[in-house]
Design an enzyme around this catalytic site. Structure first.
Site, short mmCIF file in Angstrom:
data_model
loop_
_atom_site.label_atom_id
_atom_site.label_comp_id
_atom_site.label_asym_id
_atom_site.label_seq_id
_atom_site.Cartn_x
_atom_site.Cartn_y
_atom_site.Cartn_z
N ARG A 58 4.87 -14.74 0.34
CA ARG A 58 4.09 -15.97 0.47
C ARG A 58 2.64 -15.65 0.87
NH1 ARG A 58 3.82 -18.66 4.96
NH2 ARG A 58 5.96 -18.27 5.60
N ASP A 183 -13.35 -28.58 -10.96
CA ASP A 183 -12.12 -28.34 -11.72
C ASP A 183 -12.57 -27.90 -13.12
OD1 ASP A 183 -9.85 -28.50 -13.33
OD2 ASP A 183 -8.98 -30.19 -12.22
N LYS A 208 -2.80 -24.46 -18.35
CA LYS A 208 -3.51 -24.83 -19.57
C LYS A 208 -4.08 -23.56 -20.24
CE LYS A 208 -2.30 -28.75 -17.84
NZ LYS A 208 -3.11 -29.57 -16.97
C1 LIG Z 1 -3.05 -30.30 -15.72
C2 LIG Z 1 -4.26 -30.49 -14.87
C3 LIG Z 1 -4.20 -30.40 -13.47
C4 LIG Z 1 -2.90 -30.21 -12.71
O1 LIG Z 1 -2.30 -29.00 -13.00
P1 LIG Z 1 -0.71 -28.72 -12.98
O2 LIG Z 1 -0.63 -27.30 -13.34
O3 LIG Z 1 -0.09 -29.66 -13.95
O4 LIG Z 1 -0.25 -29.00 -11.58
C5 LIG Z 1 -5.38 -30.50 -12.75
N1 LIG Z 1 -6.56 -30.71 -13.37
C6 LIG Z 1 -6.65 -30.82 -14.72
C7 LIG Z 1 -7.98 -31.05 -15.35
C8 LIG Z 1 -5.51 -30.71 -15.51
O5 LIG Z 1 -5.60 -30.82 -16.85
#
Ligand SMILES: *Cc1c(COP(=O)(O)O)cnc(C)c1O
Length: 394
Positions: A58, A183, A208
């Protein structure tokens, strides 16, 4: 190999891989929960940070650390902390940086759960937040309060494809004594480097583009400074939002081809987007690579490419959307994005079907809105599939 001065593609393939006793060319899976000390003193030294070495997965793990080092170099950060999911990254950032009485300003079209976590849960602990259109920096400037500690920008955002001026947002945040978090999921580190533009922290849903193969959920936070990196890492350790070594191994494998995948998908999108814009069934197309996009010039300036995410509106509204979804054969009907496969979704009949129409429209989810994540298949096949499905949806 020291890859800090290497090019992006070299870093993708080589950065972060430690030398082990066997000369392993990639980092193996250290599927281990705990690491033994040779003696009590070594245990004490590792806990005190005076000796290198691992303690407990962890807290840190060699497979995960290899991925973290790689992504930190890609984003030009001091260090990175890998997480169990993208939302693990978002929640760790919020909890590490905000306290009761603090205020955060964020992009209104930010990823839904990033907003929901703040408005429904962090609000219970006395954290305030304001959501607004950050494509206009004046809005951001006016929203800052004496207690604003964090500016949280998603660019490009989902599904609005809104682009925020990151350097401008950083200047405003810093003049106020606040931090800027970006982000960077939609752009990937290949197309945008927010830390170079002035951001303090970058986060990704690794699920992604970075992993890119629709087989792992994960997240990561990259910090510009050692102090911020330690703050994030400490919170991750306490929350238990760590990435598992098996996850990290798969992501490291997917990551090596990030640039190839992103470039190929963008090439395909450069054909599909203008074609869709001319299509008689389509009212409008939102793609940052098209001159019709309101922040096309800004995207061109702060990114090195336009990516492969498209939104478009069907003239036939809700019913046309349903028909399109039921008619595509190659494109997969699924949420998520940034993978090798083309995925399509129609929020009004799928993810947001349970929402009242008024609320849905207020959130920018119009009846005929379709989101498309273009994959790396042959562009002729992607186009032919969309063409036959759009003909039915007209
Ligand atoms: C999918 C996504 C998230 C969240 O990610 P997870 O891996 O599904 O928890 C956060 N920000 C954006 C822009 C995303 O497309």
């Amino acid at each position: 190999m020291d890859t800090r001065q290497s090019g992006f593609n070299t870093k993708l393939v080589h950065a972060g891989i430690p030398h082990d006793a066997y000369g392993s060319v990639v980092t193996p899976i250290y599927q281990v929960s705990t690491f033994a000390f040779r003696n009590a003193q070594e245990g004490a030294d590792r806990f005190a940070g005076k000796a290198d070495g691992y303690i407990y997965t962890r807290i840190g793990n060699p497979t995960t650390a290899a991925l973290e080092q790689n992504v930190a170099e890609l984003e030009n950060g001091f260090g990175a902390t890998a997480m169990a999911s993208g939302m693990g990254a978002v929640s760790t950032v919020y909890l590490a940086l905000l306290s009761a009485g603090d205020h955060m300003v964020s992009t209104d079209s930010v990823y839904g759960p990033s907003r929901g976590l703040m408005e429904k849960h962090l609000s219970r602990f006395g954290v305030e937040s304001t959501y607004l259109d950050t494509t206009d920096l004046e809005n951001l400037r006016k929203a800052l309060r004496p207690n604003t500690k964090l500016v949280y920008v998603e660019s490009p955002s989902n599904p609005a494809m809104a682009v925020t001026d990151i350097a401008g947002a950083a200047e405003i945040a810093h003049a106020h004594g606040a931090l800027l978090v970006v982000d960077n999921t939609f752009a990937s580190p290949h197309l945008q480097k927010p830390l170079d533009l002035g951001a303090d922290l970058v986060l990704h849903s690794i699920t992604k583009f970075i992993n890119g193969h629709a087989d792992v959920v994960g997240g990561i936070v990259i910090a510009k400074t050692e102090a911020l990196h330690k703050q994030i890492r400490t919170m991750m350790i306490n929350l238990g939002s760590n990435m598992d070594p098996h996850q990290a191994f798969l992501v490291s494998r997917g990551l090596k081809t990030l640039a190839l995948r992103v470039e190929r998908a963008e090439q395909n999108t450069a054909t599909i987007a203008p074609w869709l814009e001319q299509h008689p069934a389509v009212a409008w197309v939102r793609y940052i690579g098209l001159p019709s996009h309101p922040q096309h010039a800004l995207a061109k300036r702060q990114m090195s490419g336009f990516g492969s995410m498209i939104s478009f509106e069907l003239k036939g509204g809700l019913e046309a959307g349903r028909i399109l979804m039921d008619s595509v054969k190659l494109a997969g009907l699924a949420v998520s994005l940034g993978g090798v496969e083309t995925l399509i979704s129609h929020p009004a009949s799928m993810t947001h079907a349970g929402m009242a129409r008024e609320d849905r429209l207020a959130a920018g989810i119009t009846d005929g809105l379709v989101r498309l994540s273009i994959g790396i298949e042959d562009v002729e096949d992607i186009q032919a599939d969309l063409a036959q499905a759009l003909a039915k949806a007209r």
